[in-house]
Design an enzyme around this catalytic site. Structure first.
Site, mmCIF file in Angstrom:
data_model
loop_
_atom_site.group_PDB
_atom_site.id
_atom_site.type_symbol
_atom_site.label_atom_id
_atom_site.label_comp_id
_atom_site.label_asym_id
_atom_site.label_seq_id
_atom_site.Cartn_x
_atom_site.Cartn_y
_atom_site.Cartn_z
ATOM 1 N N CYS A 137 16.226 -11.666 23.246
ATOM 2 C CA CYS A 137 16.314 -10.435 24.024
ATOM 3 C C CYS A 137 15.516 -10.604 25.298
ATOM 4 C CB CYS A 137 15.801 -9.242 23.229
ATOM 5 S SG CYS A 137 14.078 -9.403 22.746
ATOM 6 N N CYS B 235 13.944 -13.383 29.846
ATOM 7 C CA CYS B 235 13.576 -14.291 28.758
ATOM 8 C C CYS B 235 14.749 -15.083 28.190
ATOM 9 C CB CYS B 235 12.888 -13.518 27.641
ATOM 10 S SG CYS B 235 11.423 -12.629 28.185
#
Length: 473
Positions: A458, A138
């Site tokens: 994150c 991500c």
């Protein structure tokens, strides 16, 4: 470790009221941090000796859409090309000025494995302009940006376009390994007899496809499962998660209606209408959200479709330059990219706790405290993940036992946190989210009169925190 963490965190002091427990205690800076507030530092004191100042000139994204909607018939490079064209149209930067293009993506289309190159060619860039693709879950477009920062800082480039793309509407689905092996062997068979012999060995189970899953290879656990366990470890309730998700959608709707999402550029989808805005912003009600069943840990989990980011299609692009080059070309940069830190966590128990570990590191590198930060843009993969990080950041116990610190870093105050919505509401095309975070931080700094913004994201395998500074031109 998981059971110890759960026991210890659950025994931290807490009140019954969510607003008092989360927004007042967990989301407020500690009194120590407030007392340590210092005068904002100028861009010169944050500049690094002998290193070029690197600025964000502009950033755009095509609307982020729920998968299976208007972008469903396209390919990833189509979306990335649209973002590149949007950036070119908004900035009027000559294509031949761009020294390098870097794009991030997660679920790769095998036909266009270097999607950066295919998108660049499609957007009219010269075939002499180098381009490559990175992947880091991500935070892939964060990696693309910091790769560009490194190139400029090293003197290799003056102008880099970074971005990210994801098309969850059409993810690759493979044959089983047995079938792939048979088909590859069949392709090498020379005689009819050899081919018939191989075909005769095919069994019904060979035709079972390998369906994709957003899971860690090392643990075989999806990020949703990780988020559910993390929320349980930090005693983040279902109610807290749903209320935070509703906050995200409500703020995103307000920002959308108020014209604050300046990074969105329209995209004329071939054969369809022009898409002008994100379609996943849907403020609901606590009653409706409460009806949804757990999505991952069944039947007792707290992570649901309502408090998770949805599968999203989208692409982004951001124009980075050395400050000297930007000013020479007549641009008014939006922000400086001052510093960044990557960390990596245990993929089993602390997969999504990276912002807690990375935030104090980047602040200490810059000589700043949480009190110096005016704007926070944290990636919202799951409401439980966000709230667990904020509780961890505000826990002396966690800092002392897991981070090797004497005291907590403190949690961001809510009034500065994701004020224009986040991934829960705006959407999360894995590879494209990082650029959205950075340009939103830049726009908020200007709008809200701040000087420093902190971007945290994150991902499976790694996490990044980036420090942005307002460009005072």
């Amino acid at each position: 470790m998981s059971s110890m963490l759960t026991h210890a965190i659950r025994n931290l002091p807490a009140s019954s009221a969510w607003a008092a427990r989360v927004f007042a205690r967990s989301l407020s800076c500690s009194s120590q941090l407030q007392a340590a507030a210092v005068q904002p530092k100028s861009k010169k004191t944050l500049a690094k000796s002998g290193v070029k100042n690197i600025v964000v000139v502009e950033g755009v994204r095509i609307p982020f859409l729920q998968s299976g909607t208007s972008y469903a018939d396209l390919m990833p490079h189509d979306l990335a090309r649209a973002a590149l064209l949007g950036l070119l149209n908004r900035t009027s930067v000559p294509r031949d000025v761009v020294d390098y293009i870097v794009y991030g993506t997660v679920i790769q289309e095998v036909k266009t494995s270097n999607v950066a190159r295919e998108a660049a060619l499609g957007a009219g860039f010269s075939d002499k302009t180098p381009a490559h693709t990175v992947t880091m879950a991500c935070i892939s477009s964060n990696q693309a940006m910091t790769t560009g920062v490194g190139m400029i800082a090293a003197g290799q480039c003056d102008v880099v376009v970074a971005g990210g793309v994801e098309l969850m509407s059409d993810v690759p689905i493979r044959h089983s390994r047995k079938m792939r092996k048979t088909m590859l062997t069949l392709n090498r068979a020379k005689t009819l007899g050899q081919k018939l012999s191989l075909i005769s060995k095919i069994r019904p189970d060979y035709f079972a496809p390998e369906l994709p899953a957003v899971a860690e290879f090392s643990t075989s656990e999806t990020m949703g499962h990780s988020a559910d366990r993390l929320a349980a470890a930090f005693a983040v309730s279902r109610l807290e998660q749903d209320e935070y998700a509703l906050r995200s959608h409500t703020l995103a709707k307000k920002a959308q209606d108020g014209g604050l999402l300046l990074d969105v550029v329209p995209f004329k989808v071939p054969g369809k209408d022009t898409v002008t805005k994100d379609n996943g912003i849907r403020p609901s009600s606590m009653e409706q959200m409460g009806k949804l069943k757990p999505a991952f840990v069944k039947p007792y989990g707290t992570v649901t479709a309502a408090n998770s980011s949805f599968l999203t299609d989208g692409a982004s692009a951001i124009l980075l330059m050395s400050e000297e080059k930007a000013l020479a070309m007549g641009y008014k940069p939006k922000a400086y990219l001052r510093d960044f830190v990557y960390v990596s966590q245990d993929p089993k128990d602390q997969l999504l706790l990276g912002p807690t570990y990375a935030t104090p590191k980047v602040l200490e590198k810059a000589g700043l405290t949480m009190a110096d930060i005016d704007v926070f843009e944290f990636h919202e993969a799951f409401a439980g993940q966000i709230l667990a990080n904020l509780k961890a950041m505000d826990s002396d116990w966690f800092a002392q036992n897991y981070m090797g610190r004497k005291s907590k870093v403190g949690a961001p105050p809510l009034e500065k946190f994701n004020n224009w919505g986040g991934s829960l509401s705006l959407g999360h095309p894995f590879g494209a989210t990082g650029c959205r975070l950075v340009i939103t931080a830049a726009h908020r700094l200007k709008k809200e009169g701040g000087q420093y913004g902190l971007v945290a994201a994150c991902a499976a395998g790694g996490q990044v925190v980036m420090l942005c500074g307002l460009a005072p031109f």
